[in-house]
Design a protein around this motif. Structure first.
Motif, PDB file in Angstrom:
ATOM      1  N   GLN A 218       0.864  -1.170   0.000  1.00  0.00           N
ATOM      2  CA  GLN A 218       0.000   0.000   0.000  1.00  0.00           C
ATOM      3  C   GLN A 218       0.905   1.226   0.000  1.00  0.00           C
ATOM      4  O   GLN A 218       1.634   1.456   0.966  1.00  0.00           O
TER       5      GLN A 218
ATOM      6  N   GLU B  66       2.505   5.059   0.190  1.00  0.00           N
ATOM      7  CA  GLU B  66       2.259   6.246   1.009  1.00  0.00           C
ATOM      8  C   GLU B  66       1.572   7.327   0.188  1.00  0.00           C
ATOM      9  O   GLU B  66       0.757   8.100   0.709  1.00  0.00           O
TER      10      GLU B  66
ATOM     11  N   ASP C 181      -1.326  12.185  -0.949  1.00  0.00           N
ATOM     12  CA  ASP C 181      -1.255  11.175   0.111  1.00  0.00           C
ATOM     13  C   ASP C 181      -2.325  10.103  -0.112  1.00  0.00           C
ATOM     14  O   ASP C 181      -3.431  10.397  -0.573  1.00  0.00           O
TER      15      ASP C 181
ATOM     16  N   HIS D 101      -4.242   8.427   1.898  1.00  0.00           N
ATOM     17  CA  HIS D 101      -5.505   8.655   2.612  1.00  0.00           C
ATOM     18  C   HIS D 101      -6.226   9.897   2.089  1.00  0.00           C
ATOM     19  O   HIS D 101      -7.463   9.935   2.062  1.00  0.00           O
TER      20      HIS D 101
ATOM     21  N   LEU E  71      -8.078   8.774  -0.937  1.00  0.00           N
ATOM     22  CA  LEU E  71      -9.316   8.074  -0.591  1.00  0.00           C
ATOM     23  C   LEU E  71     -10.394   9.055  -0.141  1.00  0.00           C
ATOM     24  O   LEU E  71     -11.573   8.889  -0.464  1.00  0.00           O
ATOM     25  N   ALA E  72      -9.982  10.087   0.603  1.00  0.00           N
ATOM     26  CA  ALA E  72     -10.940  11.106   1.056  1.00  0.00           C
ATOM     27  C   ALA E  72     -11.502  11.869  -0.142  1.00  0.00           C
ATOM     28  O   ALA E  72     -12.716  12.111  -0.225  1.00  0.00           O
TER      29      ALA E  72
ATOM     30  N   PRO F 289     -13.608   3.447   0.274  1.00  0.00           N
ATOM     31  CA  PRO F 289     -12.241   3.531   0.799  1.00  0.00           C
ATOM     32  C   PRO F 289     -11.753   2.224   1.416  1.00  0.00           C
ATOM     33  O   PRO F 289     -10.580   1.863   1.265  1.00  0.00           O
TER      34      PRO F 289
ATOM     35  N   ARG G  53      -8.594  -0.054   0.237  1.00  0.00           N
ATOM     36  CA  ARG G  53      -7.493  -0.330   1.171  1.00  0.00           C
ATOM     37  C   ARG G  53      -7.084  -1.807   1.165  1.00  0.00           C
ATOM     38  O   ARG G  53      -5.948  -2.134   1.516  1.00  0.00           O
TER      39      ARG G  53
END
Length: 312
Positions: A10, A12, A95, A97, A100-101, A162, A166
């Motif tokens: 996964q 960064e 990033d 995350h 995903l947001a 999300p 992941r």
């Protein structure tokens, strides 16, 4: 990029590469994009400033317009500034995350907007087909419930996305051939089985967009039948005139969305840069045009705008 422990990786960060094949033109593409974003922000803020303080605008249709403006402002803010940074400063990293947001907000807000457009179609249906029951059906309590339903519906359907992403491994590459984190663009670069993600995306699209389009079509079929039963030509023209802005917004919202959705899954012969440009237009044009259409086509808003300019 090699997988950690040989099985799962996964990253960064993801790398957004913009528009493949048109890198030299990205700066020039960013100029109209920037002005479209400015018009989006100014137009939707103006709609809110016109509707919210004026008690005469505290009616169901204008409450729905306010919801639409808020959704468009948040949706534009979640994508366009990052795209402009990518084009202007080569800020390609995002990033994991944050990606995903962004993905969640883009698609959840699209579903919320679709729900509001369906509510607006229902508003026109009640106003034209059952005018005597309008105030008893579309009460403030009902409008509040519809607003919460739009938020819950969009959030509920996109919440799994999300988590499903992941579980994927990105052992081959972290480079996304897009200007923003679109669901299928992120899924496609995974090196593990993405069947669940693809089925999920297709199912959500059918449960939201397809269902909403069918319900809107049914509403307008009933409206058209009712309008053409009216004896007065002037009454028919007035009734259809109240629906015209909403029908324009539906077309500019759903046509690019459906084109982007189907080309991602089935349009293998369409050049990638064409798809990405259309995907960008999908997130730029509806939020910019919505306040313009309603400002130009809605008599009360048009009058209020004229009054404001006269006072200035």
């Amino acid at each position: 990029m090699s997988p950690q422990n040989g099985t799962f990786y996964q990253p960064e960060n993801f790398i957004l590469i913009g528009i493949p094949g048109l890198e030299v033109a990205e700066f020039w593409i960013s100029i109209p994009m920037f002005f479209m974003y400015i018009l989006t922000v100014l137009g939707n803020i103006a709609m809110l400033l016109i509707i919210i303080p004026q008690e005469t605008f505290h009616k169901p249709m204008y409450f729905f317009l306010s919801m639409l403006s808020i959704i468009d402002l948040v949706g534009s803010a979640s994508t366009t500034p990052k795209i402009l940074c990518l084009f202007w400063f080569s800020a390609k990293k995002i990033d994991f995350h944050a990606c995903l947001a962004q993905l969640f907000f883009i698609h959840a807000l699209s579903m919320m907007e679709s729900t509001v457009l369906l509510a607006m179609a229902f508003d026109r249906y009640v106003a034209i087909c059952h005018p005597l029951r309008y105030t008893s059906i579309l009460t403030n309590t009902m409008i509040t419930k519809i607003g919460f339903l739009a938020i819950i519906r969009g959030s509920f359907f996109m919440a799994p996305a999300p988590f499903l992403i992941r579980r994927l491994s990105y052992c081959r590459t972290n480079v996304i051939a897009h200007t923003y984190c679109e669901h299928m663009a992120v899924v496609k670069i995974a090196c593990t089985d993405t069947t669940i993600n693809q089925v999920y995306g297709l199912t959500v699209a059918l449960l939201v967009i397809a269902v909403d389009i069918v319900c809107i079509s049914v509403s307008y079929s009933a409206i058209v039948r009712t309008v053409f039963r009216l004896s007065s030509k002037e009454a028919r023209h007035k009734a259809l005139g109240t629906c015209a802005p909403h029908m324009c917004v539906i077309l500019i919202s759903y046509v690019p969305a459906l084109f982007s959705f189907f080309t991602h899954r089935f349009g293998h012969n369409i050049p990638l840069h064409v798809h990405i440009i259309l995907a960008n237009l999908y997130i730029l044009i509806p939020p910019m045009c919505n306040p313009m259409i309603y400002g130009a086509r809605t008599k009360e808003i048009r009058r209020r705008i004229i009054v404001i300019f006269q006072e200035c």
